[in-house]
Design a protein around this motif. Sequence first.
Motif, PDB file in Angstrom:
ATOM      1  N   PHE A   1      16.833  68.964  18.195  1.00 32.19           N
ATOM      2  CA  PHE A   1      15.737  68.028  17.977  1.00 32.19           C
ATOM      3  C   PHE A   1      14.603  68.402  18.721  1.00 32.19           C
ATOM      4  CE2 PHE A   1      18.478  64.367  16.232  1.00 32.19           C
ATOM      5  CZ  PHE A   1      18.607  65.145  14.805  1.00 32.19           C
ATOM      6  N   HIS A   2      14.863  68.602  20.183  1.00 31.72           N
ATOM      7  CA  HIS A   2      13.957  68.927  21.300  1.00 31.72           C
ATOM      8  C   HIS A   2      13.190  70.201  20.593  1.00 31.72           C
ATOM      9  CE1 HIS A   2      11.723  69.145  24.935  1.00 31.72           C
ATOM     10  NE2 HIS A   2      12.162  70.538  25.068  1.00 31.72           N
ATOM     11  N   GLN A   3      13.978  71.064  20.432  1.00 30.71           N
ATOM     12  CA  GLN A   3      13.265  72.528  19.900  1.00 30.71           C
ATOM     13  C   GLN A   3      12.337  72.308  18.712  1.00 30.71           C
ATOM     14  OE1 GLN A   3      16.648  74.963  19.249  1.00 30.71           O
ATOM     15  NE2 GLN A   3      16.808  75.546  21.423  1.00 30.71           N
TER      16      GLN A   3
ATOM     17  N   LEU B   1      25.672  68.249   9.852  1.00 33.10           N
ATOM     18  CA  LEU B   1      25.362  69.640  10.202  1.00 33.10           C
ATOM     19  C   LEU B   1      26.863  69.997  10.752  1.00 33.10           C
ATOM     20  CD1 LEU B   1      22.112  70.063  12.396  1.00 33.10           C
ATOM     21  CD2 LEU B   1      22.544  70.403   9.941  1.00 33.10           C
ATOM     22  N   GLN B   2      28.033  69.141  10.635  1.00 35.92           N
ATOM     23  CA  GLN B   2      29.251  69.507  11.145  1.00 35.92           C
ATOM     24  C   GLN B   2      29.329  69.955  12.604  1.00 35.92           C
ATOM     25  OE1 GLN B   2      31.576  71.674   8.553  1.00 35.92           O
ATOM     26  NE2 GLN B   2      30.933  70.324   6.748  1.00 35.92           N
TER      27      GLN B   2
ATOM     28  N   VAL C   1      24.001  69.305  21.854  1.00 32.69           N
ATOM     29  CA  VAL C   1      23.549  70.288  21.138  1.00 32.69           C
ATOM     30  C   VAL C   1      22.427  69.756  20.027  1.00 32.69           C
ATOM     31  CG1 VAL C   1      24.274  72.059  19.292  1.00 32.69           C
ATOM     32  CG2 VAL C   1      25.646  71.704  21.386  1.00 32.69           C
ATOM     33  N   VAL C   2      22.948  68.737  19.243  1.00 37.58           N
ATOM     34  CA  VAL C   2      21.868  68.080  18.491  1.00 37.58           C
ATOM     35  C   VAL C   2      20.454  67.835  18.934  1.00 37.58           C
ATOM     36  CG1 VAL C   2      21.637  66.186  16.930  1.00 37.58           C
ATOM     37  CG2 VAL C   2      23.812  67.282  17.017  1.00 37.58           C
TER      38      VAL C   2
ATOM     39  N   THR D   1      19.328  59.984  12.887  1.00 37.77           N
ATOM     40  CA  THR D   1      19.847  59.743  14.089  1.00 37.77           C
ATOM     41  C   THR D   1      20.835  60.964  14.556  1.00 37.77           C
ATOM     42  OG1 THR D   1      22.099  58.670  13.299  1.00 37.77           O
ATOM     43  CG2 THR D   1      19.920  57.422  13.611  1.00 37.77           C
ATOM     44  N   ASN D   2      21.046  61.076  15.899  1.00 40.93           N
ATOM     45  CA  ASN D   2      21.930  61.993  16.646  1.00 40.93           C
ATOM     46  C   ASN D   2      23.364  62.202  16.051  1.00 40.93           C
ATOM     47  OD1 ASN D   2      23.774  63.447  18.233  1.00 40.93           O
ATOM     48  ND2 ASN D   2      22.140  63.623  19.632  1.00 40.93           N
TER      49      ASN D   2
END
Length: 392
Positions: free
Chosen positions: A366-368, A354-355, A361-362, A346-347
């Motif tokens: 995910f979209h990229q 990933l800290q 940003v997350v 999950t986000n």
Amino acid sequence: MKIRPYRHPLGSYEIGRHVLEPGRHVTAPIRIVFDKTWTVTSDTKTIKEKPRYTSNIRKDKTKEVVHLIKKERHVPWKIRKWEALLRRLPSAHPERTKLEEQLAMSRAGYRGETSMDYHLNFLPSHDCYVLHDLRLQGERDTYFQIDTLLITPHFLLILEIKNIAGTLYFDPSFQQMIRTLDDKEEAFPDPLLQLSRQKSQLQNWLIRHKLPQAPVPGFVVISNASAVLKADPENRDMYHSVIRPPSLPYSFESLQKKYAAVTLTKQQVQKISRKLKKFHQHHIPDTPSEVEPRLLRTGVYCPDCHHLPLPRQRGGWYCGVCHSLHPQAHTASLIDYALIHKTTITNRECRTFLQLDSPSVVAKLFHQLDLPYTGSYKNRRYTLPLEILARM
């Protein structure tokens, strides 16, 4: 002219015996080898989409494919799992030594398997399909693994590859192989018994999937050049079934003479290879119960020096040790997450691992990556497909 690279999240292109990832520039004409016996010549500068069989693809049935490797050999996920754990395990953890030993054994086995690739080049290139590192489901929810399988119109040849140093004594009386190294004896499972079981399992697998039958011989290949092989003179199976890598072409030729009759058509050989590749299932070992996930270090690691955690900066992740910026370093860390924890995320879980502080940003990361997901926006859970992430 500067060509802007393009990377598609799915698909790759098999060129000869290598896999070319989408987005890689090609500056010379290349041969693209498909599962069928067609060859396509292309002078495209940058490959953008996986080619399909359309009218603009020229069929050339007069040429033969140089190598028919239907399943490439890749670094096993087991090795990547141990590497991910050791990367994030505290240096003083009591399980660290045990994991390092398991990693060393897995790497030795993989080196032994890759050492066979050179000798496979001396086999006849036509009518011989090669599949590496197969793991198939057997009966009663069991699995069996084959290091290398050669499929010909005459037979299906199993290669069980062992990279073990020392003096190896094959003891059929107790179904074991005894290794003597540095005045210490150690027992291993009998490779010949293992090979016999693989033959039976593969034949049963073909029957269950209603595929054509063919003889299934096999060899135990001792890839370690320094190993000394010993056996009882009456153990004739060992002399016929255990070989060294350089003798593979000659042993293969002997099998061709023994199984001279053609039992499979070219279409049947192709069908069997496609089915085997389709039903292959990779294996990721469980995290040892002694390793508590909460004790593992989080954060993005540097792909060059493995330092972690890396802070997020505009344009990527900055490593203060080797002073380099890595735009896609989070992809490798997400692979670590999938190997150690689970293949969905999950986000919030991603921010923790990933800290990162920002949900947006997350979401952008995910979209990229174009990850598949389920659920609504707030309850959305993303899938981490290991094979796709590893190619990015």
